[in-house]
Design a protein around this motif. Structure first.
Motif, mmCIF file in Angstrom:
data_model
loop_
_atom_site.group_PDB
_atom_site.id
_atom_site.type_symbol
_atom_site.label_atom_id
_atom_site.label_comp_id
_atom_site.label_asym_id
_atom_site.label_seq_id
_atom_site.Cartn_x
_atom_site.Cartn_y
_atom_site.Cartn_z
ATOM 1 N N SER A 128 0.776 -1.250 0.046
ATOM 2 C CA SER A 128 0.035 0.008 0.038
ATOM 3 C C SER A 128 0.787 1.283 0.013
ATOM 4 N N GLY A 129 2.186 1.154 0.227
ATOM 5 C CA GLY A 129 3.106 2.350 0.497
ATOM 6 C C GLY A 129 3.126 2.739 1.876
ATOM 7 N N GLN A 130 2.315 2.248 2.771
ATOM 8 C CA GLN A 130 2.603 2.844 4.179
ATOM 9 C C GLN A 130 3.909 2.579 4.925
ATOM 10 N N GLY A 179 -5.136 1.923 9.353
ATOM 11 C CA GLY A 179 -3.750 1.646 9.568
ATOM 12 C C GLY A 179 -3.256 2.663 10.377
ATOM 13 N N VAL A 180 -1.711 2.736 10.419
ATOM 14 C CA VAL A 180 -1.019 3.401 11.370
ATOM 15 C C VAL A 180 -1.475 5.149 10.749
ATOM 16 N N SER A 181 -1.742 6.093 11.772
ATOM 17 C CA SER A 181 -2.237 7.065 11.553
ATOM 18 C C SER A 181 -1.271 8.186 10.776
ATOM 19 N N ASP A 182 -1.537 9.098 9.911
ATOM 20 C CA ASP A 182 -0.661 9.883 9.297
ATOM 21 C C ASP A 182 0.265 10.616 10.122
ATOM 22 N N GLY A 215 -7.953 -0.994 -2.003
ATOM 23 C CA GLY A 215 -6.883 -0.358 -2.290
ATOM 24 C C GLY A 215 -6.834 1.158 -1.934
ATOM 25 N N LYS A 216 -7.882 1.737 -1.189
ATOM 26 C CA LYS A 216 -7.957 3.129 -0.967
ATOM 27 C C LYS A 216 -7.897 3.391 0.528
ATOM 28 N N LYS A 217 -6.773 4.271 1.133
ATOM 29 C CA LYS A 217 -6.750 4.435 2.442
ATOM 30 C C LYS A 217 -7.903 5.681 2.841
ATOM 31 N N ARG A 218 -9.080 5.238 3.219
ATOM 32 C CA ARG A 218 -10.278 6.159 3.290
ATOM 33 C C ARG A 218 -11.101 5.922 4.427
ATOM 34 N N LYS A 219 -11.872 6.842 4.904
ATOM 35 C CA LYS A 219 -13.043 6.436 5.837
ATOM 36 C C LYS A 219 -14.107 5.505 5.251
#
Length: 301
Positions: free
Chosen positions: A12-14, A184-187, A171-175
Motif C-alpha cells: 500500500s505504500g504505508q 492503518g497507522v495514522s498519518d 486499495g484506498k486508505k479512506r474513511k
C-alpha cells in the motif's frame, strides 16, 4: 562514515512511508550514508487484494514457507552496514511472505550476519507473536536485535477490522462507508516516526546500542495491550491447526480456505468480545501471574 540499510516490503505504500520517515534524521546527518532495499517477489501479490487471493495465502504465510525473491542490488550485498533497520508487516499473526522469504534467503545471511538490527512493524494491532517469529529469523541469520518499534492502528479492535478490510479490498486508505476512521497507522504517527530515527542516531554514531530499546519505549515505540497479546496467542494456536489441515488436504483446499474465512469472521466478532470481557475481569489477578512479565518481554528485545 556510518552506513545504514533500510529494508522493507510495501504493497500500500504505508511501510515505505514509515521507513522514509524514520530515515530522515539519518539522511540529514552528514556522517551517515543511507540505502534502501525494497524486497521484490518473483511472483508478486495483488493490491488491492481479492478475498480469495488474500485468504489463500494463509497456510503458507502462517507456516512461514518462503517464495522466490529478486536479488538485492550488488551494492546492497557488498556494503558492510553498521546498522540494518528491517521493516515488516504482519500477515496472519506472522511476518509477511515477502519479508519471511527475504529472511530465509541467502541474501539475508549475507547482509545481516553479525549486524545490529532494529525491527519496525506496521500492523493492524497484533504484532507480538510475529515479533517473536522475527527474532528467530534474525538469530538464524546471525544478526543481533537491538531495538524494536511496533506501529499499529490504535482504534478499537472491531473497528480496525472493518477499516483494514475496506483498505485491503479497495486499495484506498479512506474513511470506510464515510463514517469510520482511516485505517492503518495514522498519518500523524507516520510523519512523527522520525523521532525514532533521532533516538537511534547517537547510538549508531557510538556503535553502542545498549539502552536503545528503553529509550524507544519511552517514546511510545511499543504499545503492549494484554488483551491483544492474549488473542494473538489463541489465534496462533488455532491458525496452526487450520494451516496444517489445509496443507494436508490440497484437493479440498478451496473449500477449507472458505471455511477458514468464515471461522476468522466468527472468531473476531463472536468470540473476541467474550474473551475480552473475561480477560478484563481476570486482569487484577493475572497481571501479577503473567502480564507483568509478558509486558517486559514485548517491550524488550
Amino acid at each position: 562514515m556510518k552506513k545504514v540499510l533500510f529494508i522493507y516490503y510495501s504493497q500500500s505504500g504505508q511501510l515505505e512511508e514509515i521507513a522514509r520517515s524514520i530515515a530522515r534524521p539519518f539522511a540529514e546527518a552528514k556522517s551517515v550514508e543511507v540505502d534502501f532495499y525494497e524486497v521484490k517477489m518473483v511472483h508478486s501479490f495483488p493490491f488491492p487484494w481479492t478475498s480469495d487471493a488474500f485468504f489463500n495465502t494463509f497456510p503458507e504465510t502462517f507456516q512461514q514457507i518462503p517464495e522466490e525473491i529478486h536479488p538485492p542490488a550488488p551494492k546492497i550485498l557488498e556494503t558492510n552496514y553498521d546498522l540494518v533497520i528491517v521493516h515488516y508487516q504482519v500477515w496472519y499473526l506472522t511476518p509477511s511472505i515477502p519479508v519471511n522469504s527475504f529472511m530465509k534467503s541467502s541474501y539475508a545471511n549475507q547482509i545481516l550476519a553479525g549486524k545490529p538490527v532494529v525491527t519496525v512493524s506496521g500492523s493492524r494491532n497484533m504484532w507480538a507473536l510475529a515479533q517473536d517469529k522475527m527474532k528467530v529469523l534474525l538469530q538464524q541469520c546471525g544478526a543481533t536485535l537491538v531495538g524494536n518499534i511496533a506501529l499499529t492502528d490504535r482504534h478499537h479492535n472491531l473497528i480496525s477490522v472493518v477499516t483494514i478490510v475496506d483498505w485491503m479490498f479497495s486499495g484506498k486508505k479512506r474513511k470506510a462507508y464515510g463514517i469510520f476512521p482511516k485505517p492503518g497507522v495514522s498519518d500523524k504517527e507516520i510523519e512523527e516516526a522520525d523521532k525514532f530515527g533521532q533516538t537511534i542516531l547517537p547510538y549508531l554514531k557510538n556503535l553502542n546500542f545498549e539502552g536503545l530499546q528503553q529509550d524507544l519505549v519511552k517514546q511510545g515505540a511499543v504499545d503492549y495491550r494484554f488483551f491483544l497479546v492474549s488473542m494473538d496467542q489463541k489465534g496462533n494456536r488455532m491458525f496452526r491447526i487450520w494451516s496444517s489441515i489445509i496443507r494436508r488436504n490440497p484437493k479440498r483446499r478451496k473449500r477449507l480456505v472458505t471455511l477458514f474465512k468464515y471461522y476468522v469472521v466468527f472468531a473476531i466478532y463472536g468470540i473476541s468480545p467474550i474473551v475480552y470481557l473475561i480477560e478484563l475481569l481476570l486482569y487484577p489477578v493475572v497481571y501479577f501471574l503473567k502480564y507483568r512479565k509478558e509486558k517486559a518481554h514485548y517491550e524488550g528485545v
